[in-house]
Design a protein around this motif. Structure first.
Motif, PDB file in Angstrom:
ATOM      1  N   ARG A   1       8.004   7.408  38.769  1.00 45.20           N
ATOM      2  CA  ARG A   1       6.868   7.894  37.530  1.00 45.20           C
ATOM      3  C   ARG A   1       7.658   8.291  36.405  1.00 45.20           C
ATOM      4  O   ARG A   1       7.264   8.270  35.204  1.00 45.20           O
ATOM      5  CB  ARG A   1       6.132   8.848  38.182  1.00 45.20           C
ATOM      6  N   ALA A   2       8.837   8.768  36.433  1.00 45.34           N
ATOM      7  CA  ALA A   2       9.551   9.180  35.335  1.00 45.34           C
ATOM      8  C   ALA A   2      10.069   7.911  34.251  1.00 45.34           C
ATOM      9  O   ALA A   2      10.238   7.781  33.296  1.00 45.34           O
ATOM     10  CB  ALA A   2      11.120   9.615  35.627  1.00 45.34           C
ATOM     11  N   GLU A   3      10.117   6.761  35.286  1.00 46.91           N
ATOM     12  CA  GLU A   3      10.455   5.513  34.375  1.00 46.91           C
ATOM     13  C   GLU A   3       9.223   5.196  33.569  1.00 46.91           C
ATOM     14  O   GLU A   3       9.233   4.628  32.580  1.00 46.91           O
ATOM     15  CB  GLU A   3      10.974   4.462  35.333  1.00 46.91           C
ATOM     16  N   ILE A   4       8.168   5.195  34.108  1.00 39.09           N
ATOM     17  CA  ILE A   4       6.849   4.874  33.687  1.00 39.09           C
ATOM     18  C   ILE A   4       6.678   5.904  32.521  1.00 39.09           C
ATOM     19  O   ILE A   4       6.201   5.411  31.306  1.00 39.09           O
ATOM     20  CB  ILE A   4       5.618   5.231  34.459  1.00 39.09           C
ATOM     21  N   LEU A   5       6.941   7.042  32.487  1.00 33.00           N
ATOM     22  CA  LEU A   5       6.799   8.196  31.413  1.00 33.00           C
ATOM     23  C   LEU A   5       7.682   7.617  30.120  1.00 33.00           C
ATOM     24  O   LEU A   5       7.281   7.712  29.069  1.00 33.00           O
ATOM     25  CB  LEU A   5       7.338   9.352  32.024  1.00 33.00           C
ATOM     26  N   SER A   6       8.803   6.952  30.353  1.00 32.28           N
ATOM     27  CA  SER A   6       9.544   6.237  29.299  1.00 32.28           C
ATOM     28  C   SER A   6       9.210   4.965  28.654  1.00 32.28           C
ATOM     29  O   SER A   6       9.979   4.666  27.827  1.00 32.28           O
ATOM     30  CB  SER A   6      11.002   6.524  29.647  1.00 32.28           C
ATOM     31  N   GLY A   7       8.078   4.540  29.404  1.00 30.63           N
ATOM     32  CA  GLY A   7       7.798   3.055  28.976  1.00 30.63           C
ATOM     33  C   GLY A   7       6.562   3.096  28.150  1.00 30.63           C
ATOM     34  O   GLY A   7       6.102   3.964  27.778  1.00 30.63           O
ATOM     35  N   GLU A   8       5.998   1.799  28.076  1.00 31.34           N
ATOM     36  CA  GLU A   8       4.974   1.550  27.183  1.00 31.34           C
ATOM     37  C   GLU A   8       3.686   1.616  27.853  1.00 31.34           C
ATOM     38  O   GLU A   8       2.569   1.873  27.089  1.00 31.34           O
ATOM     39  CB  GLU A   8       5.010  -0.043  26.588  1.00 31.34           C
ATOM     40  N   CYS A   9       3.577   2.002  29.233  1.00 35.54           N
ATOM     41  CA  CYS A   9       2.357   2.090  29.686  1.00 35.54           C
ATOM     42  C   CYS A   9       2.161   3.610  30.342  1.00 35.54           C
ATOM     43  O   CYS A   9       1.490   3.915  31.313  1.00 35.54           O
ATOM     44  CB  CYS A   9       2.116   1.309  30.861  1.00 35.54           C
ATOM     45  N   ARG A  10       3.063   4.595  29.639  1.00 28.92           N
ATOM     46  CA  ARG A  10       3.116   6.095  29.942  1.00 28.92           C
ATOM     47  C   ARG A  10       1.638   6.580  30.038  1.00 28.92           C
ATOM     48  O   ARG A  10       1.323   7.580  31.066  1.00 28.92           O
ATOM     49  CB  ARG A  10       3.899   7.038  29.164  1.00 28.92           C
TER      50      ARG A  10
END
Length: 300
Positions: free
Chosen positions: A143-152
């Motif tokens: 989820r931390a990786e998702i938070l830094s991506g375009e689909c946060r």
């Protein structure tokens, strides 16, 4: 929840697994379930729960239920283990009233769920119930990786299920067809992000992009845009089928040329009887035929 099973299926399940006499009476089935499950709660060494929300300031966990099972599993066993994913955190309990109104109304149409449990810490002196020992596990799992991506924005999801209620794909194929924990439009996005494109790339096609999910989402997640981003990523990462690539390339050229597009419309109307004749019952019965007069010719 066993909403996908009727009372006869539940009756047969109880008879097979619990050794009780078969019955279809909902009240009797409820009493059987209560008697069986309550005994397990009272003798359990530990209770395992999640949470709908968790307040960072106080460490409180908040559970919304209509059955009361969440309150029982967190207060009766002497040990409580709470597993929370990162996006369940809110700053403090002062922020909770908004979600108390928002979640049940979007999920089931209720003003409030039957039970709203706010659990803080362990059992205090003089209290009759509550866990004596508490462990809180904060789950990242990508989820931390998702938070830094375009689909946060998918991490704003409060799991109300409103998008599932209106999704034509979900309503046709059901939740089990999605193959993982999260079904429906939000499941397309979150499952693909958590499990990886290599494993879940077929899932991004499980949307008609009709936009109904965008309209009902209480926290305004742009689900259609997120699905489109994942489809673009699938192409970039090389998971599109060769036939799909060639087909879209041809369609792009045809759609960009008015003369070719008109010719395609004419051919589709001309050969549609052959499609109905040889396409099988599914095609003939469910696929609408081309209009006799194109739309752009109807509008002056």
């Amino acid at each position: 929840p066993a909403i996908h099973k009727n009372r006869r299926q539940v009756g047969r399940l109880f008879a097979d697994k619990l050794g009780v006499e078969y019955t279809e009476d909902p009240q009797v089935l409820t009493k059987i379930a209560r008697r069986t499950i309550r005994g397990k709660f009272l003798t359990a060494d530990a209770g395992l729960s999640g949470a709908n929300f968790a307040a960072a300031a106080s460490g409180s966990r908040v559970l919304f239920t209509n059955e009361g099972n969440g309150r029982t599993v967190t207060t009766v066993p002497p040990l409580h283990i709470a597993i929370l994913s990162l996006e369940k955190m809110i700053p403090s309990l002062a922020d909770l009233p908004t979600f108390i109104r928002l979640l049940p109304r979007s999920a089931t149409g209720q003003s409030i769920t039957s039970y709203v449990s706010v659990i803080t810490g362990t059992r205090k002196p003089g209290e009759a119930t509550g866990a004596k020992e508490l462990h809180i596990v904060l789950l990242d799992n990508g989820r931390a990786e998702i938070l830094s991506g375009e689909c946060r924005e998918i991490l704003k999801c409060i799991r109300c299920g409103a998008c599932m209620n209106v999704c034509p794909v979900y309503r046709t194929v059901g939740g089990h067809s999605y193959g993982w924990t999260y079904p429906g439009p939000m499941g397309i996005v979150l499952t693909t992000l958590l499990t990886g494109m290599a494993k879940s790339h077929p899932l991004v096609d499980a949307s008609t992009l009709c936009g109904a999910c965008d309209e009902v989402c209480p926290v305004r997640i742009p689900l259609v845009d997120l699905v489109l981003k994942l489809r673009e990523r699938r192409v970039r990462e090389g998971f599109s089928r060769p036939m799909e690539k060639r087909g879209m390339r041809v369609f792009g050229k045809v759609a960009a040329s008015p003369s070719l597009f008109s010719a395609g419309q004419f051919l589709s109307r001309t050969f549609w009887p052959l499609v109905r004749a040889f396409g099988g019952k599914d095609v003939a019965g469910r696929l609408p035929g081309p209009a006799k007069v194109p739309f752009h010719r109807r509008v002056p």
